[in-house]
Motif scaffolding. Structure first.
Motif, PDB file in Angstrom:
ATOM      1  N   ALA A 354       0.817  -1.168   0.047  1.00  0.00           N
ATOM      2  CA  ALA A 354      -0.072   0.008   0.001  1.00  0.00           C
ATOM      3  C   ALA A 354       0.646   1.201   0.076  1.00  0.00           C
ATOM      4  CB  ALA A 354      -0.890   0.015   1.328  1.00  0.00           C
ATOM      5  N   ALA A 355       1.758   1.238   0.916  1.00  0.00           N
ATOM      6  CA  ALA A 355       2.656   2.498   0.819  1.00  0.00           C
ATOM      7  C   ALA A 355       3.488   2.602  -0.170  1.00  0.00           C
ATOM      8  CB  ALA A 355       3.906   2.112   2.217  1.00  0.00           C
ATOM      9  N   ARG A 356       3.894   1.546  -1.030  1.00  0.00           N
ATOM     10  CA  ARG A 356       4.785   1.700  -2.218  1.00  0.00           C
ATOM     11  C   ARG A 356       3.750   2.457  -3.349  1.00  0.00           C
ATOM     12  NH1 ARG A 356       6.469  -3.531  -3.164  1.00  0.00           N
ATOM     13  NH2 ARG A 356       8.505  -3.215  -2.337  1.00  0.00           N
ATOM     14  N   ALA A 357       2.613   1.912  -3.528  1.00  0.00           N
ATOM     15  CA  ALA A 357       1.493   2.427  -4.485  1.00  0.00           C
ATOM     16  C   ALA A 357       1.430   3.917  -4.182  1.00  0.00           C
ATOM     17  CB  ALA A 357       0.329   1.593  -4.458  1.00  0.00           C
ATOM     18  N   ILE A 358       1.138   4.211  -2.960  1.00  0.00           N
ATOM     19  CA  ILE A 358       0.925   5.605  -2.612  1.00  0.00           C
ATOM     20  C   ILE A 358       2.214   6.604  -3.145  1.00  0.00           C
ATOM     21  CG2 ILE A 358       0.532   7.397  -0.672  1.00  0.00           C
ATOM     22  CD1 ILE A 358      -1.010   5.230   0.432  1.00  0.00           C
ATOM     23  N   ALA A 359       3.394   6.197  -2.609  1.00  0.00           N
ATOM     24  CA  ALA A 359       4.509   6.884  -3.219  1.00  0.00           C
ATOM     25  C   ALA A 359       4.805   6.804  -4.643  1.00  0.00           C
ATOM     26  CB  ALA A 359       5.850   6.073  -2.740  1.00  0.00           C
ATOM     27  N   LEU A 360       4.379   5.897  -5.468  1.00  0.00           N
ATOM     28  CA  LEU A 360       4.619   5.697  -6.787  1.00  0.00           C
ATOM     29  C   LEU A 360       3.718   6.594  -7.497  1.00  0.00           C
ATOM     30  CD1 LEU A 360       5.268   1.984  -7.705  1.00  0.00           C
ATOM     31  CD2 LEU A 360       6.895   4.009  -7.676  1.00  0.00           C
ATOM     32  N   ALA A 361       2.341   6.851  -6.998  1.00  0.00           N
ATOM     33  CA  ALA A 361       1.233   7.551  -7.407  1.00  0.00           C
ATOM     34  C   ALA A 361       1.635   9.206  -7.328  1.00  0.00           C
ATOM     35  CB  ALA A 361       0.178   7.301  -6.564  1.00  0.00           C
ATOM     36  N   ASN A 362       2.244   9.306  -6.206  1.00  0.00           N
ATOM     37  CA  ASN A 362       2.819  10.702  -5.714  1.00  0.00           C
ATOM     38  C   ASN A 362       3.919  11.283  -6.915  1.00  0.00           C
ATOM     39  OD1 ASN A 362       4.094  12.130  -2.527  1.00  0.00           O
ATOM     40  ND2 ASN A 362       3.855  12.927  -4.738  1.00  0.00           N
ATOM     41  N   ALA A 363       4.888  10.164  -7.069  1.00  0.00           N
ATOM     42  CA  ALA A 363       5.814  10.368  -8.205  1.00  0.00           C
ATOM     43  C   ALA A 363       5.034  10.829  -9.412  1.00  0.00           C
ATOM     44  CB  ALA A 363       6.911   9.387  -8.237  1.00  0.00           C
ATOM     45  N   VAL A 364       4.069  10.082  -9.922  1.00  0.00           N
ATOM     46  CA  VAL A 364       3.422  10.019 -11.142  1.00  0.00           C
ATOM     47  C   VAL A 364       2.812  11.543 -11.143  1.00  0.00           C
ATOM     48  CG1 VAL A 364       1.278   9.450 -12.409  1.00  0.00           C
ATOM     49  CG2 VAL A 364       2.844   7.682 -11.626  1.00  0.00           C
ATOM     50  N   ALA A 365       2.060  12.101 -10.128  1.00  0.00           N
ATOM     51  CA  ALA A 365       1.637  13.354 -10.138  1.00  0.00           C
ATOM     52  C   ALA A 365       2.778  14.336 -10.115  1.00  0.00           C
ATOM     53  CB  ALA A 365       0.930  13.459  -8.591  1.00  0.00           C
ATOM     54  N   ILE A 366       3.871  14.147  -9.502  1.00  0.00           N
ATOM     55  CA  ILE A 366       4.927  15.163  -9.941  1.00  0.00           C
ATOM     56  C   ILE A 366       5.408  15.233 -11.464  1.00  0.00           C
ATOM     57  CG2 ILE A 366       7.526  15.544  -9.339  1.00  0.00           C
ATOM     58  CD1 ILE A 366       6.954  14.147  -6.471  1.00  0.00           C
ATOM     59  N   ASP A 367       5.502  13.985 -11.757  1.00  0.00           N
ATOM     60  CA  ASP A 367       6.014  14.054 -13.290  1.00  0.00           C
ATOM     61  C   ASP A 367       5.043  14.392 -14.422  1.00  0.00           C
ATOM     62  OD1 ASP A 367       8.450  12.553 -12.928  1.00  0.00           O
ATOM     63  OD2 ASP A 367       7.510  10.657 -12.889  1.00  0.00           O
ATOM     64  N   MET A 368       3.573  14.317 -13.944  1.00  0.00           N
ATOM     65  CA  MET A 368       2.816  14.958 -15.040  1.00  0.00           C
ATOM     66  C   MET A 368       2.660  16.400 -14.717  1.00  0.00           C
ATOM     67  SD  MET A 368       1.584  12.533 -16.587  1.00  0.00           S
ATOM     68  CE  MET A 368       0.090  13.262 -17.306  1.00  0.00           C
ATOM     69  N   ALA A 369       2.791  16.780 -13.564  1.00  0.00           N
ATOM     70  CA  ALA A 369       2.643  18.382 -13.436  1.00  0.00           C
ATOM     71  C   ALA A 369       3.863  18.936 -14.115  1.00  0.00           C
ATOM     72  CB  ALA A 369       3.095  18.901 -11.858  1.00  0.00           C
ATOM     73  N   ARG A 370       4.978  18.464 -13.926  1.00  0.00           N
ATOM     74  CA  ARG A 370       6.340  18.913 -14.627  1.00  0.00           C
ATOM     75  C   ARG A 370       6.179  18.718 -16.183  1.00  0.00           C
ATOM     76  NH1 ARG A 370      11.382  16.355 -11.024  1.00  0.00           N
ATOM     77  NH2 ARG A 370      11.039  17.938  -9.339  1.00  0.00           N
TER      78      ARG A 370
END
Length: 577
Positions: A354-370
Motif C-alpha cells: 500500500a505504501a509503495r503504491a501511494i509513493a509511486l502515485a505521488n511520483a506520477v503526479a510530480i511527473d505529470m505536473a512537470r
C-alpha cells in the motif's frame, strides 16, 4: 541475508495500478519506454543485490568516524557509492543538459526504494544530492548551475542541506547563522548547524552545503532567511576543487541506528558561499529540496519495510517450532504455519504494498505536473507528499517492529539483523519534518484550496470502486464506503475555523487517508490481476488488506473529527498524577 529487488512488482504497479503510461505518453518523458523502464529496474536491482546489500551490516558494525577533522566512512562504502555514481543512479531525473538522464521521478522513486532496502545508511548520501540538484535547478543562477550541477549529477561532488540549529529545529525561523555580503558577490557565512546528514565523506572530491542564514537587517522569522551554497572546497578557475573553505565538522552524533551515515555538527567561520535564489527568499528555495526529500524519505521507510519483510519471511519459512495446523500433531512445522505469524507476515506485506503504491502515485503526479504544467497535477503531488512521507516512514517502523516479533527472541539478538532495520528506520519518522508536522500540513495548508485536490482523489477512489463492483463486489463496496466516510471527515475539517481543532486530529486524519488510499490501490491491483487472469496473489493480498486493515479507517476518522476538548481538559498535573 540476501536481498531480492522487487523489480517485477514495480513493473506491475507502473503498468496496472498508478497509470505510468500517461507519463511516458508526454513529450517530456517520451524516452521512458517500456524497454527503458525494464532496463533501469533490472540493472539498479542487480546493483542493489550484489553491491549495496552486503554493506548493510558493515555500516552498522563499523560506523563512520571523525579522524583529524576528516570523516572516514564504513568499509566498502566508497566502492558502493562509486557503483551508484557510475551507474547514473544519482541523477535519473536530473536535467539532461547537465548530464542527467532526464527521466521521470517515478523511476528515481523505484530505484531509491531498492537502494534503501539494500543499505539505507549509504542511500541517504545520493538522496541528499538529488534534493540539492532539484533545488539548484529551480532557483540557482546560470553560473552556479554550470559550475556545480554537472559535478553533482556525475556523483563526483555530493550535496547536503543545513537547516537545523540547537535552538531552531522545527522552528526554522529562529536560526542565528549569519551571512555578510562580500565585495565580489559572494557572502561570508558564520554559524553552527546540527543534524547534518552526510556532512562529509572520504569518497567524493567535494561536498556542497545548502545553508540557511540571515542577512544583515533581515526581518525575524522565516521571511528573513536566505539560502547559500557553501562548498567544502572552493572551485578554482578550471572548476576543480581548490582551497579548503572555512568550515569544519565539529563532531559526529552517536545514534540509535544508521551508524554508517555520518550525522554531523557543522561550524561555518566566515565560510565563502553564494546566494541561491533571491535575498530573504531562502525558505521557498529550500522547500524545493525538502519536498523532494520528503518523497525520498517516505520511500526510505518503504524500502526498509520491504527488506524487513523479506528477512522475516525467510526466517519464518525456515524456523521450525512446535506442531502447527498445517504440519499435523506428529510433526514440527515452520512457524509461518501458525495463524498469528501468518497474520503478521501478511500485514507486513500488505502495508508495504500500500505504501509503495501511494509513493509511486505521488511520483506520477510530480511527473505529470512537470510534463504538462497542469495545476491539478501539481496540487495532487503536493497533497500526496505528506501522506507519502508520514505513512511510508510509519510503515517502515511498524513493519520492522513486526519483523523483530516474527523472529521471536532471536529478533532481539543483533546477529540476526532484524533489530538493525528497526534501529535504522526509526529516524525517518522524525527527519525532513516530523510526521506530526506532515499531518498538520495535510490538515491545514493542503486544504487551503477548499478541498479541491482532496475531493478529486475521493471521487477517483469511488469511481474505481464503482467500476469494480461487478467483478469484485466484496472488495469494491468496502472501499467505496470508506471513501465516503473520508469525504465526511474532510468536510468536517474544512468547516473548522480554528486550525487547532484540525491539528488535534491531524495524525489520524492523515492515517485515515493512507488507509483508504491503500484500499484503493489494493483494489486496483486485484482488478488488474482479475482481468489478466494471472496467479491471484494480489487479489488474495487485497482481500486481506480490505478485510483486516481498511476497517481501521473508521476509528482513525472518528479521532480525526474529535476536536480539542478532550485534549485540553487534561492538565499537565493530570499527566503527572
Amino acid at each position: 541475508m540476501p536481498y531480492r529487488a522487487p523489480a517485477d512488482e514495480f513493473r506491475f504497479l507502473l503498468r496496472h495500478v498508478v497509470d505510468f503510461d500517461q507519463v511516458a505518453a508526454t513529450d517530456r518523458f517520451a524516452d521512458a519506454t517500456e524497454d527503458t523502464v525494464q532496463a533501469i529496474l533490472t540493472e539498479a536491482g542487480r546493483m542493489c543485490e550484489d553491491v549495496l546489500a552486503p554493506l548493510q551490516r558493515q555500516g552498522d558494525l563499523h560506523p563512520a568516524r571523525l579522524e583529524n577533522g576528516v570523516v572516514r566512512t564504513s568499509p566498502g562504502f566508497a566502492e558502493g557509492y562509486r557503483a551508484i555514481a557510475e551507474g547514473g543512479w544519482v541523477a535519473i531525473a536530473a536535467p539532461s543538459e547537465y548530464g542527467g538522464m532526464g527521466l521521470p521521478m517515478v523511476l528515481t522513486t523505484a530505484v531509491n526504494e531498492m537502494m534503501s532496502s539494500a543499505c539505507l545508511s549509504l542511500q541517504l548520501s545520493p538522496l541528499m544530492t538529488q534534493g540539492q540538484i532539484d533545488a539548484l535547478e529551480n532557483h540557482a543562477s546560470e553560473e552556479i548551475l554550470n559550475r556545480y550541477l554537472p559535478k553533482m549529477i556525475s556523483g563526483e561532488w555530493a550535496g547536503t542541506m543545513n537547516l537545523t540549529e540547537p535552538q531552531a529545529g522545527s522552528d526554522v525561523g529562529a536560526l542565528r547563522t549569519r551571512a555578510e555580503p562580500n565585495c565580489d558577490g559572494s557572502y561570508s557565512i558564520s554559524g553552527q548547524k546540527i543534524f547534518i546528514s552526510w556532512a562529509d565523506n572520504d569518497f567524493t572530491e567535494n561536498v556542497c552545503h545548502l545553508v540557511l542564514a540571515r542577512l544583515p537587517g533581515a526581518v525575524a522569522g522565516t521571511k528573513g532567511i536566505s539560502l547559500f551554497l557553501v562548498p567544502r572546497h572552493l572551485p578554482d578557475e578550471s572548476g576543480a576543487p581548490g582551497k579548503a573553505n572555512s568550515l569544519r565538522v565539529v563532531s559526529l552524533e552517536h545514534k540509535m541506528g544508521l551508524h554508517g551515515s555520518p550525522t554531523a555538527v557543522m561550524e561555518y567561520d566566515n565560510a565563502t558561499g553564494w546566494l541561491v535564489g533571491e535575498e530573504h527568499d531562502g525558505m521557498r528555495a529550500m522547500f524545493t529540496m525538502m519536498n523532494n526529500a520528503r518523497l525520498g524519505v517516505g520511500v526510505q521507510g518503504i524500502g526498509v519495510a520491504e527488506a524487513a519483510c523479506q528477512h522475516a519471511l525467510t526466517y519464518a519459512m525456515d524456523r521450525r517450532q512446535g506442531s502447527s495446523p498445517l504440519s499435523g500433531d506428529a510433526a514440527t512445522g515452520a512457524i509461518i504455519d501458525h495463524a498469528d505469524v501468518r497474520r503478521m507476515l501478511a500485514t507486513m506485506k500488505a502495508e508495504t504494498s500500500a505504501a509503495r503504491a501511494i509513493a509511486l502515485a505521488n511520483a506520477v503526479a510530480i511527473d505529470m505536473a512537470r510534463a504538462t504544467g497542469d495545476a491539478g497535477w501539481a496540487a495532487r503531488a503536493a497533497f500526496l507528499t505528506p501522506i507519502t512521507k508520514a505513512f511510508g516512514t510509519r510503515t517502515g517502523v511498524a513493519v520492522a517492529d513486526l519483523g523483530v516479533q516474527v523472529h521471536g527472541g532471536m529478533g532481539y539478538i543483533e546477529e540476526t539483523g532484524a533489530a538493525q532495520y528497526l534501529r535504522d528506520v526509526r529516524v525517518t519518522a522524525i527527519y525532513e519534518g516530523t510526521n506530526g508536522i506532515q499531518a498538520m500540513d495535510l490538515a491545514g495548508r493542503k486544504l487551503m484550496d477548499g478541498g479541491e485536490a482532496a475531493f478529486a482523489l475521493i471521487d477517483e477512489i469511488q469511481n474505481r470502486a464503482e467500476a469494480a463492483r461487478d467483478r469484485l463486489p466484496d472488495l469494491a463496496s468496502p472501499v467505496w464506503q470508506a471513501a465516503e466516510l473520508l469525504r465526511e471527515a474532510t468536510e468536517w475539517a474544512l468547516a473548522q475555523t480554528d486550525m487547532n481543532e484540525r491539528f488535534a486530529g491531524a495524525m489520524p486524519f492523515l492515517l485515515g487517508w493512507a488507509r483508504v488510499l491503500g484500499g484503493h490501490f489494493h483494489l486496483a491491483a486485484a482488478l488488474a490481476e482479475d482481468k489478466t487472469g494471472s496467479a491471484g496473489h494480489r487479489k488474495r493480498l487485497a482481500r486481506f488488506y480490505i478485510t483486516r486493515l481498511l476497517p481501521e479507517h473508521g476509528t482513525l476518522l472518528t479521532q480525526a473529527t474529535a476536536g480539542t476538548d478532550d485534549l485540553y481538559t487534561l492538565t499537565p498535573e493530570d499527566l503527572t498524577a
